[in-house]
Design a protein around this motif. Structure first.
Motif, mmCIF file in Angstrom:
data_model
loop_
_atom_site.group_PDB
_atom_site.id
_atom_site.type_symbol
_atom_site.label_atom_id
_atom_site.label_comp_id
_atom_site.label_asym_id
_atom_site.label_seq_id
_atom_site.Cartn_x
_atom_site.Cartn_y
_atom_site.Cartn_z
ATOM 1 N N GLY A 83 46.735 72.410 -4.680
ATOM 2 C CA GLY A 83 47.233 72.653 -6.028
ATOM 3 C C GLY A 83 48.358 71.763 -6.489
ATOM 4 N N TYR A 84 48.875 70.883 -5.637
ATOM 5 C CA TYR A 84 49.944 69.969 -6.054
ATOM 6 C C TYR A 84 50.066 68.818 -5.061
ATOM 7 C CZ TYR A 84 52.885 71.972 -2.360
ATOM 8 O OH TYR A 84 53.380 72.370 -1.151
ATOM 9 N N GLY A 85 50.802 67.792 -5.478
ATOM 10 C CA GLY A 85 51.048 66.632 -4.625
ATOM 11 C C GLY A 85 51.233 65.381 -5.454
ATOM 12 N N SER A 86 51.726 64.345 -4.819
ATOM 13 C CA SER A 86 51.902 63.053 -5.481
ATOM 14 C C SER A 86 51.288 61.961 -4.633
ATOM 15 C CB SER A 86 53.389 62.749 -5.713
ATOM 16 O OG SER A 86 53.942 63.630 -6.669
ATOM 17 N N ILE A 87 50.592 61.052 -5.301
ATOM 18 C CA ILE A 87 49.933 59.916 -4.657
ATOM 19 C C ILE A 87 50.520 58.641 -5.249
ATOM 20 C CG2 ILE A 87 47.751 58.660 -4.441
ATOM 21 C CD1 ILE A 87 46.371 61.450 -4.588
ATOM 22 N N VAL A 88 50.985 57.750 -4.376
ATOM 23 C CA VAL A 88 51.605 56.505 -4.828
ATOM 24 C C VAL A 88 50.909 55.331 -4.145
ATOM 25 C CG1 VAL A 88 53.733 55.154 -4.980
ATOM 26 C CG2 VAL A 88 53.822 57.661 -5.129
ATOM 27 N N GLY A 89 50.487 54.361 -4.937
ATOM 28 C CA GLY A 89 49.868 53.161 -4.388
ATOM 29 C C GLY A 89 50.681 51.933 -4.743
ATOM 30 N N ILE A 90 51.022 51.138 -3.736
ATOM 31 C CA ILE A 90 51.714 49.875 -3.989
ATOM 32 C C ILE A 90 50.641 48.835 -4.268
ATOM 33 C CG2 ILE A 90 53.362 48.179 -3.159
ATOM 34 C CD1 ILE A 90 54.499 51.002 -3.406
ATOM 35 N N SER A 91 50.491 48.486 -5.530
ATOM 36 C CA SER A 91 49.516 47.471 -5.916
ATOM 37 C C SER A 91 50.250 46.144 -6.126
ATOM 38 C CB SER A 91 48.765 47.913 -7.177
ATOM 39 O OG SER A 91 47.690 47.035 -7.435
ATOM 40 N N SER A 92 49.868 45.368 -7.116
ATOM 41 C CA SER A 92 50.499 44.061 -7.303
ATOM 42 C C SER A 92 50.211 43.522 -8.700
ATOM 43 C CB SER A 92 49.973 43.068 -6.265
ATOM 44 O OG SER A 92 50.445 41.757 -6.517
ATOM 45 N N VAL A 93 51.156 42.752 -9.224
ATOM 46 C CA VAL A 93 50.909 42.050 -10.494
ATOM 47 C C VAL A 93 49.804 41.016 -10.319
ATOM 48 C CG1 VAL A 93 53.262 42.399 -11.338
ATOM 49 C CG2 VAL A 93 52.730 40.339 -10.027
ATOM 50 N N ALA A 94 49.523 40.641 -9.067
ATOM 51 C CA ALA A 94 48.442 39.679 -8.807
ATOM 52 C C ALA A 94 47.094 40.226 -9.254
ATOM 53 C CB ALA A 94 48.394 39.318 -7.326
ATOM 54 N N GLY A 95 46.995 41.550 -9.393
ATOM 55 C CA GLY A 95 45.749 42.151 -9.830
ATOM 56 C C GLY A 95 45.581 42.201 -11.328
ATOM 57 N N ASP A 96 46.615 41.798 -12.087
ATOM 58 C CA ASP A 96 46.522 41.871 -13.547
ATOM 59 C C ASP A 96 45.656 40.757 -14.137
ATOM 60 O OD1 ASP A 96 48.168 44.002 -13.299
ATOM 61 O OD2 ASP A 96 49.773 43.247 -14.576
ATOM 62 N N ARG A 97 45.570 39.640 -13.436
ATOM 63 C CA ARG A 97 44.665 38.561 -13.856
ATOM 64 C C ARG A 97 44.431 37.637 -12.674
ATOM 65 N NH1 ARG A 97 44.723 35.264 -19.617
ATOM 66 N NH2 ARG A 97 42.614 34.416 -19.377
ATOM 67 N N GLY A 98 43.182 37.269 -12.459
ATOM 68 C CA GLY A 98 42.848 36.447 -11.309
ATOM 69 C C GLY A 98 43.408 35.041 -11.420
ATOM 70 N N ARG A 99 44.000 34.558 -10.311
ATOM 71 C CA ARG A 99 44.542 33.203 -10.259
ATOM 72 C C ARG A 99 43.903 32.448 -9.107
ATOM 73 N NH1 ARG A 99 49.980 33.047 -8.952
ATOM 74 N NH2 ARG A 99 49.901 35.120 -8.021
ATOM 75 N N GLY A 100 43.731 31.159 -9.295
ATOM 76 C CA GLY A 100 43.066 30.351 -8.289
ATOM 77 C C GLY A 100 43.752 30.334 -6.946
ATOM 78 N N SER A 101 45.057 30.572 -6.935
ATOM 79 C CA SER A 101 45.821 30.469 -5.696
ATOM 80 C C SER A 101 45.716 31.698 -4.807
ATOM 81 C CB SER A 101 47.296 30.204 -6.017
ATOM 82 O OG SER A 101 47.831 31.271 -6.785
ATOM 83 N N ASN A 102 45.240 32.834 -5.354
ATOM 84 C CA ASN A 102 45.175 34.041 -4.499
ATOM 85 C C ASN A 102 44.148 35.053 -5.006
ATOM 86 O OD1 ASN A 102 46.402 35.111 -6.744
ATOM 87 N ND2 ASN A 102 48.095 36.080 -5.650
ATOM 88 N N TYR A 103 42.977 34.581 -5.402
ATOM 89 C CA TYR A 103 42.052 35.511 -6.064
ATOM 90 C C TYR A 103 41.397 36.512 -5.125
ATOM 91 C CZ TYR A 103 38.474 31.957 -4.820
ATOM 92 O OH TYR A 103 37.674 31.062 -4.167
#
Length: 248
Positions: free
Chosen positions: A130-150
């Motif tokens: 009935g309750y809880g918190s879920i936190v995921g450490i994502s990245s700004v790298a996922g906001d748009r694909g870049r050739g250096s780390n896609y």
């Protein structure tokens, strides 16, 4: 009467960001459970955090790539935590991943498949309770694909989309929080080989304090430094014909 202590499970607890989050919460009298592959590394972190904060810190063996073990891992915990945080991540080597499918698979599974699946297990347990918190450490790298780390960026994009969808699904419940953290550049062992601009580079401690504050305010998406919101807004809005000419 004092409020009961809350318990947080941090997956990837021996990472720089995982440790910083653990310390921030421990100083607020949370019970800390650190999980990861190397129990000796986790124990060293646990001893330091406990000595510094006085909070109870326990360690638990966890391999984000061993998805078959996830149910047994959760069942073996001392209790179902109030909060679970995935600080698991692997930057990997982009150039190697382009020609080595095993490296590409490890990056994708470490940053998306494993974290998404283990958080799915906790989401169902939290729903039943009935309750809880879920936190995921994502990245700004996922906001748009870049050739250096896609490879890394695409995995983080998938993880961000997973967290967004889970948050949307659980919004009707109201008692279960799902938060996405996009730290931006952070001075860690993973980035020590990179030249990072000071204005948009945070310390692990900044990320830890930001996560603690956002948990208390029940935020949905946060950046460790707010300037990243505007940086990534510009990058997302940039026309593709211009963006693909850049060497990012």
């Amino acid at each position: 009467m004092a409020a009961p202590e809350k318990a947080v499970l941090i997956l990837g607890g021996a990472s720089d960001i995982g440790r910083a989050i653990a310390l921030a919460l421990a100083q607020s009298q949370w019970t800390i459970r650190l999980a990861g592959r190397s129990v000796p590394d986790l124990q060293r972190e646990a001893d330091d955090i406990s000595a510094y904060s006085g909070s109870l810190v326990t360690v638990h063996s966890f391999d984000v790539l061993d998805t078959a073990s996830f149910i047994a891992f959760v069942d073996a915990l001392p209790d179902l935590p109030d909060v679970v945080i995935s600080a698991v991540g692997l930057l990997g080597e982009q150039h190697r991943a382009e020609i080595d499918l095993d490296q590409a698979k490890e990056v994708i599974r470490s940053n998306y498949e494993g974290p998404a699946l283990i958080l799915s297990v906790f989401a169902e347990r939290f729903l039943r309770r009935g309750y809880g918190s879920i936190v995921g450490i994502s990245s700004v790298a996922g906001d748009r694909g870049r050739g250096s780390n896609y490879f890394y960026g695409s995995a983080k994009a998938g993880f961000s989309a997973f967290l967004s969808g889970l948050r949307n699904r659980l919004a009707v419940n109201g008692a279960i929080q799902v938060m996405t953290v996009k730290p931006g550049f952070v001075r860690t062992k993973m980035t020590e080989h990179m030249k990072l601009p000071p204005l948009i580079t945070a310390s692990p401690e900044e990320v830890g304090e930001a996560v603690l504050s956002a948990l208390n305010r029940r935020k949905d998406v946060i950046y460790a430094r707010s300037i990243w919101f505007f940086v990534m807004l510009i990058i997302r809005l940039m026309p593709e014909r211009i963006f693909k000419r850049l060497r990012l």
